[in-house]
Design a protein around this motif. Sequence first.
Motif, PDB file in Angstrom:
ATOM      1  N   ALA A   1      43.732   3.874   0.642  1.00 21.01           N
ATOM      2  CA  ALA A   1      42.616   3.224   0.684  1.00 21.01           C
ATOM      3  C   ALA A   1      41.555   3.899  -0.146  1.00 21.01           C
ATOM      4  N   LEU A   2      41.549   5.329  -0.371  1.00 20.65           N
ATOM      5  CA  LEU A   2      40.318   5.999  -0.769  1.00 20.65           C
ATOM      6  C   LEU A   2      40.795   6.521  -2.264  1.00 20.65           C
ATOM      7  N   TRP A   3      41.744   6.109  -2.821  1.00 17.44           N
ATOM      8  CA  TRP A   3      42.245   6.873  -4.088  1.00 17.44           C
ATOM      9  C   TRP A   3      41.382   6.853  -4.995  1.00 17.44           C
ATOM     10  N   PRO A   4      40.573   5.687  -5.427  1.00 17.09           N
ATOM     11  CA  PRO A   4      39.445   5.495  -6.273  1.00 17.09           C
ATOM     12  C   PRO A   4      38.341   6.518  -6.036  1.00 17.09           C
ATOM     13  N   ALA A   5      37.840   6.961  -4.917  1.00 16.26           N
ATOM     14  CA  ALA A   5      36.935   7.396  -4.576  1.00 16.26           C
ATOM     15  C   ALA A   5      37.448   9.077  -4.823  1.00 16.26           C
ATOM     16  N   LEU A   6      38.522   9.256  -4.259  1.00 18.76           N
ATOM     17  CA  LEU A   6      39.080  10.747  -4.473  1.00 18.76           C
ATOM     18  C   LEU A   6      39.268  10.904  -6.191  1.00 18.76           C
ATOM     19  N   LEU A   7      39.746  10.125  -6.695  1.00 23.51           N
ATOM     20  CA  LEU A   7      39.906  10.399  -8.181  1.00 23.51           C
ATOM     21  C   LEU A   7      38.377  10.472  -8.745  1.00 23.51           C
ATOM     22  N   ALA A   8      37.252   9.675  -8.146  1.00 19.84           N
ATOM     23  CA  ALA A   8      36.085   9.983  -8.669  1.00 19.84           C
ATOM     24  C   ALA A   8      35.566  11.275  -8.512  1.00 19.84           C
ATOM     25  N   ILE A   9      35.841  11.737  -7.389  1.00 20.30           N
ATOM     26  CA  ILE A   9      35.345  13.496  -7.154  1.00 20.30           C
ATOM     27  C   ILE A   9      36.013  14.372  -8.020  1.00 20.30           C
ATOM     28  N   VAL A  10      37.293  14.119  -8.363  1.00 18.13           N
ATOM     29  CA  VAL A  10      38.067  14.710  -9.145  1.00 18.13           C
ATOM     30  C   VAL A  10      37.541  14.739 -10.987  1.00 18.13           C
ATOM     31  N   THR A  11      37.237  13.576 -11.381  1.00 19.49           N
ATOM     32  CA  THR A  11      36.889  13.386 -12.427  1.00 19.49           C
ATOM     33  C   THR A  11      35.470  13.338 -12.704  1.00 19.49           C
ATOM     34  N   ARG A  12      34.462  13.257 -11.604  1.00 18.06           N
ATOM     35  CA  ARG A  12      32.960  13.425 -11.764  1.00 18.06           C
ATOM     36  C   ARG A  12      32.475  12.063 -12.431  1.00 18.06           C
ATOM     37  N   HIS A  13      33.074  10.814 -12.346  1.00 16.57           N
ATOM     38  CA  HIS A  13      32.832   9.372 -12.800  1.00 16.57           C
ATOM     39  C   HIS A  13      32.952   8.713 -11.804  1.00 16.57           C
ATOM     40  N   PRO A  14      31.697   8.537 -11.006  1.00 19.17           N
ATOM     41  CA  PRO A  14      31.568   7.500  -9.926  1.00 19.17           C
ATOM     42  C   PRO A  14      31.732   6.074 -10.227  1.00 19.17           C
ATOM     43  N   GLN A  15      31.098   5.826 -11.330  1.00 21.18           N
ATOM     44  CA  GLN A  15      30.990   4.442 -12.026  1.00 21.18           C
ATOM     45  C   GLN A  15      32.033   3.584 -12.135  1.00 21.18           C
ATOM     46  N   ALA A  16      33.194   4.428 -12.690  1.00 22.15           N
ATOM     47  CA  ALA A  16      34.366   3.756 -12.751  1.00 22.15           C
ATOM     48  C   ALA A  16      35.014   3.331 -11.744  1.00 22.15           C
TER      49      ALA A  16
ATOM     50  N   GLY B   1      25.734  13.118 -12.427  1.00 22.09           N
ATOM     51  CA  GLY B   1      26.208  11.941 -12.636  1.00 22.09           C
ATOM     52  C   GLY B   1      25.019  10.964 -12.061  1.00 22.09           C
ATOM     53  N   GLY B   2      24.222  11.193 -11.496  1.00 22.07           N
ATOM     54  CA  GLY B   2      23.274  10.515 -10.744  1.00 22.07           C
ATOM     55  C   GLY B   2      23.475  10.345  -9.288  1.00 22.07           C
ATOM     56  N   LEU B   3      22.643  10.277  -8.345  1.00 27.30           N
ATOM     57  CA  LEU B   3      23.014  10.362  -6.936  1.00 27.30           C
ATOM     58  C   LEU B   3      23.169   8.774  -6.585  1.00 27.30           C
ATOM     59  N   GLY B   4      22.550   7.817  -7.373  1.00 25.37           N
ATOM     60  CA  GLY B   4      22.729   6.498  -7.059  1.00 25.37           C
ATOM     61  C   GLY B   4      24.281   5.874  -7.030  1.00 25.37           C
ATOM     62  N   PRO B   5      24.886   6.238  -8.230  1.00 26.28           N
ATOM     63  CA  PRO B   5      26.287   5.616  -7.917  1.00 26.28           C
ATOM     64  C   PRO B   5      27.181   6.478  -6.831  1.00 26.28           C
ATOM     65  N   TRP B   6      27.066   7.610  -6.574  1.00 31.76           N
ATOM     66  CA  TRP B   6      27.609   8.482  -5.694  1.00 31.76           C
ATOM     67  C   TRP B   6      27.245   7.838  -4.356  1.00 31.76           C
ATOM     68  N   ALA B   7      25.997   7.490  -4.043  1.00 31.27           N
ATOM     69  CA  ALA B   7      25.709   6.906  -2.689  1.00 31.27           C
ATOM     70  C   ALA B   7      26.423   5.605  -2.541  1.00 31.27           C
ATOM     71  N   LEU B   8      26.401   4.707  -3.806  1.00 27.15           N
ATOM     72  CA  LEU B   8      27.084   3.427  -3.551  1.00 27.15           C
ATOM     73  C   LEU B   8      28.542   3.394  -3.469  1.00 27.15           C
ATOM     74  N   LEU B   9      29.012   4.529  -4.247  1.00 28.47           N
ATOM     75  CA  LEU B   9      30.413   4.715  -4.042  1.00 28.47           C
ATOM     76  C   LEU B   9      30.929   5.196  -2.408  1.00 28.47           C
ATOM     77  N   GLY B  10      29.885   5.899  -1.861  1.00 30.28           N
ATOM     78  CA  GLY B  10      30.225   6.438  -0.379  1.00 30.28           C
ATOM     79  C   GLY B  10      30.271   5.054   0.362  1.00 30.28           C
ATOM     80  N   VAL B  11      29.002   4.218   0.258  1.00 32.22           N
ATOM     81  CA  VAL B  11      29.150   3.029   1.033  1.00 32.22           C
ATOM     82  C   VAL B  11      30.498   2.234   0.913  1.00 32.22           C
ATOM     83  N   CYS B  12      31.053   1.963  -0.402  1.00 30.62           N
ATOM     84  CA  CYS B  12      32.263   1.187  -0.404  1.00 30.62           C
ATOM     85  C   CYS B  12      33.405   2.020   0.141  1.00 30.62           C
TER      86      CYS B  12
END
Length: 495
Positions: free
Chosen positions: A457-472, A396-407
């Motif tokens: 506080a982190l349910w969007p990030a946890l859901l992104a790890i499960v679905t592999r869609h960090p952009q959403a 899914g690209g490292l850029g969105p994952w890194a930005l999600l980690g910052v958020c």
Amino acid sequence: MTSSSVRRWIRKRQRAHGDASDRFETVYTLVLLAAMVGYMIWAQVRSVLSGQTAAPAGVREGVVLAAGLAWCAALLAAAAALGPVSTSAPALQWLFTAPLDRRPLLAPAAAQVLGLGLLAGLAQGLLTLTLSTTGAGAVLIAAVACGVLVVGAAALVQSASRRPARRLSAAATVLAIAAAAVGVLAATGTPVGAVAATGPWGWPLLAGRHAWVAVLVAAAAFGVPFPLWYRLRSYTLANLTDAAQSSGAATAVFVTLDPGLASRAAEERRWRGRRLGPDRLPRLRGRLAVTGQDALLVARSPVRLLLAGALTTVPVLATGLPVSRWVIAAAWLLAGVVAAAAGTANARRDRDDPTLARLLGLTDGQLFTGRVAVPVVLCTVWSTIAMTAVGAQSGGGLGPWALLGVCAGPGLAAGALRSARRRQVRHDIAPLVSPAGTMPTGLLMWLAGGVDVAVLALWPALLAIVTRHPQAALANQLPFSVGAVAAMIIAARRP
């Protein structure tokens, strides 16, 4: 006078000493309990690790080796915290100052240490068999022997060193960093099978291919009690006193069912007798003074920073196991909360003792506001690295994952600060009655403290790890993280 005569005198003077039938009943109950609990744990592990994984055999082998290194590091860390050979404070005060041979006095404690090493090795063998079912008997024999070798080596270090806790902690740190390195190399496809032949962390895996390895390791384990018995008379009173204090704190944890006592005792032991350098606090005033104190604490804890960096590989290692994406997300969350503890020790101390706030003329809420900055920075850096590592394995690209980690960093810091500011376990709450038995509600609420805020506080990030869609998840994660930190500050400012 001998140690056996002293023991006989103590048993005769005890108010309620059991006979042979009582001892048989106690042993029978312990064996039955161990069998039942062991079966339950094994069934749960098999149910969790019963899925399918697309990881190649080399990656799975690297995960097993990394888990073995981490397990050996945990054993050495526990040995550093508990002694490993220790005795009670009364025995240390009255018996060890008497003209008695110390070997018979310490022999039961040494036998208990070897028994715990046997059980720890069995746990490592079950994990190895979960991922590799070849040579089950040889794997279990080698794993049990390796557990005895590790704890036996720790006991010998305790008898030969003036500061065994520092040496064992250093060895545990090196093994933890090695586990992270092996996991990263395995995830990138680098062959790491040669690590199996370098120590007890890989001998069970090697014994599954060559049964003669189990025979050699078992023979070495059978020889551990002899040098340990010889070195028991070399234990100094200072080492035994330190071990007695640590084991007393561990006993208090089990008696009071309050794990927070262990963290407080470990923190006090960490700074006890340590020589600090000429570092000075930055010239800051008010709330910024405590921020500088937190920064100085982190600068004085390079080992904890290294361990926090090693924890970034935990979710990467989970991707090599046959587990669901939810397990990988949970591993990322728990590893982040543990890593963030490197910058929240002062927040825990402020909750226990309000002296600093009174000296600075600040309220608890104002003091807590100054404590937020360093954990947020630390968690943001950790979350970015760990989320990028997860994204490298998920796509899914490292850029969105890194930005999600910052958020996600501030939200992780909020959970860590909530965990650090937990009060002691409350035992005045009604217990929870279930078909499995009665469970203390206060302990369950204490264990959930910190993780609950992190999950919210982190349910969007946890859901992104499960679905592999960090952009959403980017649009939702930042408001939830900032809102969690703001809610923690507002709650601390309330009288």
